[in-house]
Motif scaffolding. Sequence first.
Motif, short mmCIF file in Angstrom:
data_model
loop_
_atom_site.label_atom_id
_atom_site.label_comp_id
_atom_site.label_asym_id
_atom_site.label_seq_id
_atom_site.Cartn_x
_atom_site.Cartn_y
_atom_site.Cartn_z
N HIS A 14 0.63 4.75 -6.95
CA HIS A 14 1.25 3.62 -6.26
C HIS A 14 0.30 2.89 -5.32
O HIS A 14 0.63 1.81 -4.84
CB HIS A 14 2.47 4.11 -5.46
CG HIS A 14 3.56 4.65 -6.33
ND1 HIS A 14 3.82 6.00 -6.45
CD2 HIS A 14 4.45 4.03 -7.14
CE1 HIS A 14 4.83 6.19 -7.29
NE2 HIS A 14 5.23 5.01 -7.72
N GLY A 15 -0.82 3.49 -5.00
CA GLY A 15 -1.76 2.86 -4.08
C GLY A 15 -1.20 2.77 -2.67
O GLY A 15 -1.41 1.78 -1.97
N ARG A 16 -0.47 3.79 -2.27
CA ARG A 16 0.14 3.81 -0.94
C ARG A 16 -0.09 5.15 -0.28
O ARG A 16 -0.55 6.09 -0.90
CB ARG A 16 1.66 3.61 -1.05
CG ARG A 16 2.06 2.24 -1.45
CD ARG A 16 3.52 2.28 -1.84
NE ARG A 16 3.98 0.94 -2.12
CZ ARG A 16 4.94 0.33 -1.43
NH1 ARG A 16 5.56 0.94 -0.46
NH2 ARG A 16 5.30 -0.89 -1.73
N TRP A 17 0.31 5.22 0.99
CA TRP A 17 0.38 6.52 1.65
C TRP A 17 1.49 7.30 0.96
O TRP A 17 2.52 6.72 0.58
CB TRP A 17 0.67 6.35 3.14
CG TRP A 17 -0.41 5.63 3.87
CD1 TRP A 17 -0.36 4.34 4.30
CD2 TRP A 17 -1.71 6.12 4.22
NE1 TRP A 17 -1.55 4.01 4.90
CE2 TRP A 17 -2.40 5.08 4.87
CE3 TRP A 17 -2.35 7.35 4.04
CZ2 TRP A 17 -3.69 5.24 5.35
CZ3 TRP A 17 -3.64 7.49 4.52
CH2 TRP A 17 -4.30 6.45 5.17
N ASN A 36 -2.76 18.03 -1.78
CA ASN A 36 -3.13 17.83 -0.37
C ASN A 36 -3.48 16.39 -0.05
O ASN A 36 -3.86 16.07 1.07
CB ASN A 36 -4.32 18.73 -0.01
CG ASN A 36 -3.92 20.19 -0.03
OD1 ASN A 36 -2.75 20.52 0.15
ND2 ASN A 36 -4.86 21.06 -0.29
N ARG A 37 -3.37 15.51 -1.02
CA ARG A 37 -3.71 14.09 -0.80
C ARG A 37 -2.72 13.44 0.17
O ARG A 37 -1.53 13.69 0.09
CB ARG A 37 -3.66 13.32 -2.12
CG ARG A 37 -4.72 13.72 -3.12
CD ARG A 37 -4.62 12.79 -4.32
NE ARG A 37 -4.85 11.41 -3.91
CZ ARG A 37 -5.68 10.58 -4.52
NH1 ARG A 37 -6.35 10.98 -5.57
NH2 ARG A 37 -5.84 9.36 -4.09
N LEU A 38 -3.23 12.59 1.02
CA LEU A 38 -2.36 11.80 1.89
C LEU A 38 -2.03 10.46 1.25
O LEU A 38 -1.16 9.73 1.73
CB LEU A 38 -3.03 11.54 3.25
CG LEU A 38 -3.46 12.75 4.07
CD1 LEU A 38 -3.78 12.32 5.49
CD2 LEU A 38 -2.41 13.84 4.08
N THR A 39 -2.75 10.12 0.19
CA THR A 39 -2.50 8.85 -0.49
C THR A 39 -2.09 9.12 -1.92
O THR A 39 -2.34 10.19 -2.46
CB THR A 39 -3.77 7.98 -0.52
OG1 THR A 39 -4.80 8.69 -1.23
CG2 THR A 39 -4.24 7.63 0.87
N CYS A 40 -1.43 8.13 -2.53
CA CYS A 40 -0.98 8.25 -3.90
C CYS A 40 -1.78 7.28 -4.76
O CYS A 40 -1.76 6.08 -4.52
CB CYS A 40 0.50 7.93 -3.99
SG CYS A 40 1.08 7.77 -5.68
N ALA A 60 -7.08 1.72 1.78
CA ALA A 60 -8.00 1.58 0.66
C ALA A 60 -9.16 2.57 0.79
O ALA A 60 -9.60 3.18 -0.19
CB ALA A 60 -8.53 0.15 0.60
N HIS A 61 -9.61 2.72 2.01
CA HIS A 61 -10.71 3.64 2.28
C HIS A 61 -10.32 5.08 1.94
O HIS A 61 -11.04 5.80 1.27
CB HIS A 61 -11.09 3.50 3.75
CG HIS A 61 -12.24 4.35 4.15
ND1 HIS A 61 -13.55 3.98 3.94
CD2 HIS A 61 -12.28 5.58 4.73
CE1 HIS A 61 -14.34 4.94 4.37
NE2 HIS A 61 -13.60 5.92 4.86
N TRP A 62 -9.14 5.49 2.40
CA TRP A 62 -8.66 6.84 2.16
C TRP A 62 -8.40 7.08 0.69
O TRP A 62 -8.69 8.15 0.16
CB TRP A 62 -7.38 7.09 2.96
CG TRP A 62 -7.67 7.64 4.32
CD1 TRP A 62 -8.13 6.93 5.38
CD2 TRP A 62 -7.57 8.99 4.76
NE1 TRP A 62 -8.31 7.76 6.44
CE2 TRP A 62 -7.97 9.03 6.10
CE3 TRP A 62 -7.15 10.16 4.13
CZ2 TRP A 62 -7.98 10.21 6.84
CZ3 TRP A 62 -7.16 11.34 4.87
CH2 TRP A 62 -7.57 11.35 6.20
N LEU A 63 -7.82 6.08 0.03
CA LEU A 63 -7.54 6.20 -1.40
C LEU A 63 -8.83 6.49 -2.16
O LEU A 63 -8.89 7.41 -2.98
CB LEU A 63 -6.95 4.88 -1.91
CG LEU A 63 -5.45 4.82 -2.12
CD1 LEU A 63 -5.04 3.40 -2.46
CD2 LEU A 63 -4.99 5.78 -3.20
#
Length: 125
Positions: free
Chosen positions: A45-48, A38-42, A19-22
């Motif tokens: 979908h709210g996921r990695w 370059n995002r590590l999160t989506c 949640a923090h990374w998102l």
Amino acid sequence: MSQREPRSQARSSTDHTLAHWLAAEDEGEDAGRLDPDNRLTCHVHGRWIHQCVSSPLHVNPVTRHRWCRACETELPVAVDELARTVTMRCPRCNQGISAATARLLAACRASLSHVSGKARPRLVA
Ligand SMILES: [Zn+2]
Ligand SMILES: [Zn+2]
């Protein structure tokens, strides 16, 4: 319509990190500091990214994310969480990696190693 119970919310500390990374990546992207590739999160979908990259939503014939133009087909994703590898390869020509797909792969590998690094269970005495 009836599935509104927040059952799977806030299960573990991993979710909290997610949640923090998102939120941080949403903010960075909105501010133009972070390239969406370059995002590590989506944010959809709210996921990695490596956890949802196999969704059809991540196939894009225009930008050629997970798309082999020569064969006009989508590239399947293989995620190995133990070996920490992510591969995408066209089932027909055995290639099909575009620049966009290469960036997507790099992001998936980064999110996978980020999660496996953080998610390593601590030994509790
Ligand atoms: Zn996604
Ligand atoms: Zn192909």
